[in-house]
Design a protein around this motif. Structure first.
Motif, PDB file in Angstrom:
ATOM      1  N   MET A   1       0.727  -0.996   0.052  1.00  0.00           N
ATOM      2  CA  MET A   1       0.052   0.055  -0.049  1.00  0.00           C
ATOM      3  C   MET A   1       0.875   1.303  -0.085  1.00  0.00           C
ATOM      4  O   MET A   1       1.916   1.412   0.819  1.00  0.00           O
ATOM      5  CB  MET A   1      -0.651   0.134   1.242  1.00  0.00           C
ATOM      6  N   THR A   2       0.771   2.232  -1.011  1.00  0.00           N
ATOM      7  CA  THR A   2       1.630   3.439  -1.159  1.00  0.00           C
ATOM      8  C   THR A   2       0.979   4.313   0.202  1.00  0.00           C
ATOM      9  O   THR A   2      -0.054   4.159   0.870  1.00  0.00           O
ATOM     10  CB  THR A   2       1.159   4.185  -2.283  1.00  0.00           C
ATOM     11  N   PRO A   3       1.708   5.447   0.431  1.00  0.00           N
ATOM     12  CA  PRO A   3       1.348   6.317   1.569  1.00  0.00           C
ATOM     13  C   PRO A   3       0.120   6.893   1.274  1.00  0.00           C
ATOM     14  O   PRO A   3      -0.970   7.109   2.097  1.00  0.00           O
ATOM     15  CB  PRO A   3       2.726   7.167   1.664  1.00  0.00           C
ATOM     16  N   ALA A   4      -0.113   7.354   0.078  1.00  0.00           N
ATOM     17  CA  ALA A   4      -1.419   7.898  -0.410  1.00  0.00           C
ATOM     18  C   ALA A   4      -2.492   6.976  -0.176  1.00  0.00           C
ATOM     19  O   ALA A   4      -3.564   7.513   0.342  1.00  0.00           O
ATOM     20  CB  ALA A   4      -1.300   8.460  -1.692  1.00  0.00           C
ATOM     21  N   GLU A   5      -2.496   5.772  -0.439  1.00  0.00           N
ATOM     22  CA  GLU A   5      -3.437   4.665  -0.235  1.00  0.00           C
ATOM     23  C   GLU A   5      -3.797   4.563   1.198  1.00  0.00           C
ATOM     24  O   GLU A   5      -4.835   4.601   1.465  1.00  0.00           O
ATOM     25  CB  GLU A   5      -3.355   3.460  -1.175  1.00  0.00           C
ATOM     26  N   GLY A   6      -2.505   4.507   1.881  1.00  0.00           N
ATOM     27  CA  GLY A   6      -2.855   4.557   3.371  1.00  0.00           C
ATOM     28  C   GLY A   6      -3.564   5.689   4.047  1.00  0.00           C
ATOM     29  O   GLY A   6      -4.427   5.464   4.843  1.00  0.00           O
ATOM     30  N   PHE A   7      -3.328   6.806   3.681  1.00  0.00           N
ATOM     31  CA  PHE A   7      -3.974   8.036   3.955  1.00  0.00           C
ATOM     32  C   PHE A   7      -5.626   7.833   3.676  1.00  0.00           C
ATOM     33  O   PHE A   7      -6.487   8.135   4.449  1.00  0.00           O
ATOM     34  CB  PHE A   7      -3.480   9.194   3.325  1.00  0.00           C
ATOM     35  N   MET A   8      -5.791   7.396   2.520  1.00  0.00           N
ATOM     36  CA  MET A   8      -7.412   7.301   1.899  1.00  0.00           C
ATOM     37  C   MET A   8      -7.762   6.179   2.676  1.00  0.00           C
ATOM     38  O   MET A   8      -9.048   6.255   3.384  1.00  0.00           O
ATOM     39  CB  MET A   8      -7.383   6.942   0.461  1.00  0.00           C
ATOM     40  N   ALA A   9      -7.532   5.253   3.192  1.00  0.00           N
ATOM     41  CA  ALA A   9      -7.618   4.081   3.934  1.00  0.00           C
ATOM     42  C   ALA A   9      -8.229   4.764   5.389  1.00  0.00           C
ATOM     43  O   ALA A   9      -9.421   4.397   5.670  1.00  0.00           O
ATOM     44  CB  ALA A   9      -6.896   2.928   4.074  1.00  0.00           C
ATOM     45  N   GLU A  10      -7.295   5.334   5.978  1.00  0.00           N
ATOM     46  CA  GLU A  10      -7.568   5.711   7.195  1.00  0.00           C
ATOM     47  C   GLU A  10      -8.672   6.668   7.225  1.00  0.00           C
ATOM     48  O   GLU A  10      -9.556   6.917   8.018  1.00  0.00           O
ATOM     49  CB  GLU A  10      -6.252   6.230   8.051  1.00  0.00           C
ATOM     50  N   LEU A  11      -8.770   7.788   6.411  1.00  0.00           N
ATOM     51  CA  LEU A  11      -9.767   8.840   6.160  1.00  0.00           C
ATOM     52  C   LEU A  11     -11.223   7.994   5.912  1.00  0.00           C
ATOM     53  O   LEU A  11     -11.986   8.252   6.449  1.00  0.00           O
ATOM     54  CB  LEU A  11      -9.571   9.712   5.277  1.00  0.00           C
ATOM     55  N   GLN A  12     -11.203   7.002   5.058  1.00  0.00           N
ATOM     56  CA  GLN A  12     -12.534   6.395   4.770  1.00  0.00           C
ATOM     57  C   GLN A  12     -12.958   5.595   5.938  1.00  0.00           C
ATOM     58  O   GLN A  12     -14.011   5.362   6.350  1.00  0.00           O
ATOM     59  CB  GLN A  12     -12.357   5.600   3.360  1.00  0.00           C
ATOM     60  N   LYS A  13     -11.751   5.053   6.761  1.00  0.00           N
ATOM     61  CA  LYS A  13     -12.094   4.197   7.862  1.00  0.00           C
ATOM     62  C   LYS A  13     -13.019   5.139   8.990  1.00  0.00           C
ATOM     63  O   LYS A  13     -13.832   4.601   9.643  1.00  0.00           O
ATOM     64  CB  LYS A  13     -10.834   3.569   8.564  1.00  0.00           C
ATOM     65  N   ARG A  14     -12.591   6.465   8.940  1.00  0.00           N
ATOM     66  CA  ARG A  14     -13.129   7.251  10.229  1.00  0.00           C
ATOM     67  C   ARG A  14     -14.370   7.953   9.668  1.00  0.00           C
ATOM     68  O   ARG A  14     -15.204   8.264  10.367  1.00  0.00           O
ATOM     69  CB  ARG A  14     -11.860   8.404  10.164  1.00  0.00           C
ATOM     70  N   HIS A  15     -14.518   8.043   8.268  1.00  0.00           N
ATOM     71  CA  HIS A  15     -15.767   8.962   7.944  1.00  0.00           C
ATOM     72  C   HIS A  15     -16.477   8.167   6.773  1.00  0.00           C
ATOM     73  O   HIS A  15     -17.463   8.868   6.154  1.00  0.00           O
ATOM     74  CB  HIS A  15     -15.192  10.175   7.264  1.00  0.00           C
ATOM     75  N   GLY A  16     -16.164   6.832   6.319  1.00  0.00           N
ATOM     76  CA  GLY A  16     -16.755   6.180   5.182  1.00  0.00           C
ATOM     77  C   GLY A  16     -16.437   6.547   3.875  1.00  0.00           C
ATOM     78  O   GLY A  16     -15.544   7.307   3.578  1.00  0.00           O
ATOM     79  N   ASP A  17     -16.844   5.978   2.928  1.00  0.00           N
ATOM     80  CA  ASP A  17     -16.701   5.956   1.528  1.00  0.00           C
ATOM     81  C   ASP A  17     -16.838   7.229   1.041  1.00  0.00           C
ATOM     82  O   ASP A  17     -17.958   7.820   1.244  1.00  0.00           O
ATOM     83  CB  ASP A  17     -17.144   4.752   0.755  1.00  0.00           C
ATOM     84  N   PRO A  18     -16.512   7.781  -0.091  1.00  0.00           N
ATOM     85  CA  PRO A  18     -17.025   9.027  -0.766  1.00  0.00           C
ATOM     86  C   PRO A  18     -18.453   8.756  -1.390  1.00  0.00           C
ATOM     87  O   PRO A  18     -18.617   7.822  -1.602  1.00  0.00           O
ATOM     88  CB  PRO A  18     -15.858   9.183  -1.788  1.00  0.00           C
ATOM     89  N   ASP A  19     -19.023   9.809  -1.476  1.00  0.00           N
ATOM     90  CA  ASP A  19     -20.382   9.848  -2.074  1.00  0.00           C
ATOM     91  C   ASP A  19     -20.018   9.770  -3.665  1.00  0.00           C
ATOM     92  O   ASP A  19     -19.062   9.769  -4.138  1.00  0.00           O
ATOM     93  CB  ASP A  19     -21.059  10.950  -1.615  1.00  0.00           C
ATOM     94  N   PRO A  20     -21.242   9.855  -4.483  1.00  0.00           N
ATOM     95  CA  PRO A  20     -21.010   9.424  -5.840  1.00  0.00           C
ATOM     96  C   PRO A  20     -20.369  10.935  -6.402  1.00  0.00           C
ATOM     97  O   PRO A  20     -19.881  10.817  -7.744  1.00  0.00           O
ATOM     98  CB  PRO A  20     -22.494   9.667  -6.280  1.00  0.00           C
ATOM     99  N   TYR A  21     -20.151  12.075  -5.688  1.00  0.00           N
ATOM    100  CA  TYR A  21     -19.290  13.142  -6.210  1.00  0.00           C
ATOM    101  C   TYR A  21     -17.832  12.932  -5.757  1.00  0.00           C
ATOM    102  O   TYR A  21     -17.345  14.014  -5.911  1.00  0.00           O
ATOM    103  CB  TYR A  21     -20.034  14.353  -5.962  1.00  0.00           C
TER     104      TYR A  21
END
Length: 140
Positions: A1-21
């Motif tokens: 996992m790249t650092p950017a993918e790790g960032f996104m995984a943590e952000l989504q773990k805390r707040h959920g997946d992005p909406d359709p936008y």
């Protein structure tokens, strides 16, 4: 996992997946909602596409607090953040957005585009007082 993918995984773990936008909703301290669209663009690179705050909560510092928290999380993952700031030619507040991002550690990357956009980047920074998340608002 790249650092950017790790960032996104943590952000989504805390707040959920992005909406359709492509936006992730983050609650503001007074019940409003901040929306942020950020995406990995290879290795340790993140692209901040937009950040918005519900109209009644604008100009109260919510977006700045959320952005500081996003930058602190990016720093923890060793990620560079890039964005485009609009110069707003002809406006009385021309250039305020670029100055705002510069105060947060972003640096211009090249010159202004013909339509008034300035690409800016922020290298990962060591944790400091200015990057510490504000505990008065919900944690990211």
């Amino acid at each position: 996992m790249t650092p950017a993918e790790g960032f996104m995984a943590e952000l989504q773990k805390r707040h959920g997946d992005p909406d359709p936008y492509g936006e992730i909703c983050i609650p503001a301290s007074d019940g409003g909602i901040c929306r942020i669209a950020v995406a990995p663009c290879g290795g340790n690179q993140l692209w901040l596409d937009r950040i918005s705050v519900d109209a009644p909560q604008q100009r109260q510092g919510h977006g700045t607090r959320i952005l500081r928290q996003i930058l602190a999380l990016a720093d923890q993952h060793g990620c560079q953040v890039a964005l485009e700031a609009f110069w707003r030619p002809g406006s009385a507040r021309c250039g305020w957005l670029i100055a705002f991002y510069e105060r947060l550690g972003f640096k211009p990357d090249g010159g202004l585009s013909e339509d008034g956009y300035q690409e800016m980047t922020r290298a990962p920074q060591a944790p400091s007082h200015s990057n510490t998340p504000d505990t008065s608002s919900p944690r990211l």
